[in-house]
Design a protein around this motif. Structure first.
Motif, PDB file in Angstrom:
ATOM      1  N   TYR A   1      34.593 -29.261   2.795  1.00 61.60           N
ATOM      2  CA  TYR A   1      33.893 -29.938   1.790  1.00 61.60           C
ATOM      3  C   TYR A   1      32.933 -28.927   1.181  1.00 61.60           C
ATOM      4  O   TYR A   1      32.263 -28.880   0.096  1.00 61.60           O
ATOM      5  CB  TYR A   1      33.456 -31.319   1.973  1.00 61.60           C
ATOM      6  N   GLU A   2      31.932 -28.657   2.121  1.00 63.13           N
ATOM      7  CA  GLU A   2      30.817 -27.909   2.120  1.00 63.13           C
ATOM      8  C   GLU A   2      31.204 -26.590   1.330  1.00 63.13           C
ATOM      9  O   GLU A   2      30.628 -26.047   0.423  1.00 63.13           O
ATOM     10  CB  GLU A   2      30.292 -27.496   3.247  1.00 63.13           C
ATOM     11  N   LYS A   3      32.400 -25.965   1.784  1.00 65.47           N
ATOM     12  CA  LYS A   3      32.640 -24.659   1.025  1.00 65.47           C
ATOM     13  C   LYS A   3      33.138 -24.911  -0.340  1.00 65.47           C
ATOM     14  O   LYS A   3      33.001 -24.209  -1.023  1.00 65.47           O
ATOM     15  CB  LYS A   3      34.185 -24.080   1.868  1.00 65.47           C
ATOM     16  N   MET A   4      33.802 -26.060  -0.501  1.00 63.30           N
ATOM     17  CA  MET A   4      34.230 -26.320  -1.863  1.00 63.30           C
ATOM     18  C   MET A   4      33.127 -26.730  -2.761  1.00 63.30           C
ATOM     19  O   MET A   4      32.778 -25.935  -4.167  1.00 63.30           O
ATOM     20  CB  MET A   4      35.078 -27.770  -1.835  1.00 63.30           C
ATOM     21  N   ILE A   5      31.713 -27.383  -2.251  1.00 62.00           N
ATOM     22  CA  ILE A   5      30.669 -27.497  -3.062  1.00 62.00           C
ATOM     23  C   ILE A   5      30.109 -26.281  -3.430  1.00 62.00           C
ATOM     24  O   ILE A   5      29.593 -26.107  -4.441  1.00 62.00           O
ATOM     25  CB  ILE A   5      29.789 -28.681  -2.300  1.00 62.00           C
TER      26      ILE A   5
ATOM     27  N   PRO B   1      32.725 -16.455  -6.163  1.00 63.22           N
ATOM     28  CA  PRO B   1      32.784 -16.927  -4.902  1.00 63.22           C
ATOM     29  C   PRO B   1      33.183 -16.000  -3.658  1.00 63.22           C
ATOM     30  O   PRO B   1      33.054 -16.304  -2.433  1.00 63.22           O
ATOM     31  CB  PRO B   1      33.717 -18.119  -5.111  1.00 63.22           C
ATOM     32  N   ASN B   2      33.799 -14.960  -4.083  1.00 63.95           N
ATOM     33  CA  ASN B   2      34.338 -13.959  -3.000  1.00 63.95           C
ATOM     34  C   ASN B   2      33.207 -13.260  -2.312  1.00 63.95           C
ATOM     35  O   ASN B   2      33.359 -12.579  -1.056  1.00 63.95           O
ATOM     36  CB  ASN B   2      35.360 -13.094  -3.543  1.00 63.95           C
ATOM     37  N   LEU B   3      31.772 -13.425  -2.676  1.00 62.06           N
ATOM     38  CA  LEU B   3      30.795 -12.828  -2.288  1.00 62.06           C
ATOM     39  C   LEU B   3      30.405 -13.503  -0.959  1.00 62.06           C
ATOM     40  O   LEU B   3      29.814 -12.947   0.032  1.00 62.06           O
ATOM     41  CB  LEU B   3      29.633 -13.025  -3.010  1.00 62.06           C
TER      42      LEU B   3
END
Length: 198
Positions: free
Chosen positions: A34-38, A50-52
């Motif tokens: 969920y944190e990665k999605m936020i 987001p690939n950074l």
């Protein structure tokens, strides 16, 4: 979280209980995804790629059948060499010290005008030589057997351009291990009173 502030989540559980520990791991993994999605949503809103945040990707690859032969040889050949050198040099080591004590010829040998360190060194080199010969013969026999009598292990013997380096390293390892093994066998034979005890 909607305003961009950092939120705190408290997980209460018993890490000594297996069920509770498993549940806490599942909840932690769910919060991590969920944190990665936020984070990716916030990066998209600011116009950042987001690939950074993901500098590498882990790919798992199974060992192919070609590598199995190499891995099997890497485990089997050193084991065979260790056993062959130890078994080949042991009878001579036991006979050169414990055997001479048992036959009562050690006293006569020590009374000769030969220096004791020379006597010890010559016996050590004799045992080492027998170990080296046993190791080289074992290695040659194993290579011939694999090359002519196996199907799958043959692929593990293809060394490419490194053949001479591997041969040189193999000889070096055989010589060094034979010398070390001879020293250990000599110690046990010197301490023993009979060949059977050694």
């Amino acid at each position: 979280m909607e305003s961009g502030d950092k939120a705190t989540i408290t997980l209460i559980g018993n890490s000594f209980s297996q069920n509770s520990s498993t549940l806490m791991t599942l909840v932690t993994n769910a919060f991590s995804s969920y944190e990665k999605m936020i984070v990716s949503n916030r990066l998209e809103q600011t116009g950042t790629d987001p690939n950074l945040l993901q500098p590498f990707v882990i790919e798992q690859k199974e060992i192919s059948e070609d590598d199995i032969g190499s891995n099997l040889l890497a485990m089997m050949i050193p084991l065979m060499l260790v056993l062959a050198i130890g078994i080949g040099a042991a009878p001579s080591a036991y006979d050169l010290f414990a055997g001479e004590k048992e036959k009562k010829t050690m006293e006569a040998l020590l009374m000769t005008p030969v220096n004791r360190s020379t006597l010890l060194l010559s016996k050590w080199l004799s045992i080492s030589s027998i170990g080296v010969l046993t190791g080289i013969i074992t290695l040659l026999v194993v290579i011939v057997e694999i090359a002519f009598f196996t199907e799958n292990l043959k692929s593990g013997l293809s060394f490419g351009e490194n053949v001479w380096l591997i041969v040189l390293l193999s000889l070096l390892v055989i010589i060094v291990f034979s010398m070390f093994n001879a020293a250990l066998l000599m110690l046990t034979s010197i301490v023993a009173k009979t060949v059977k005890e050694a």
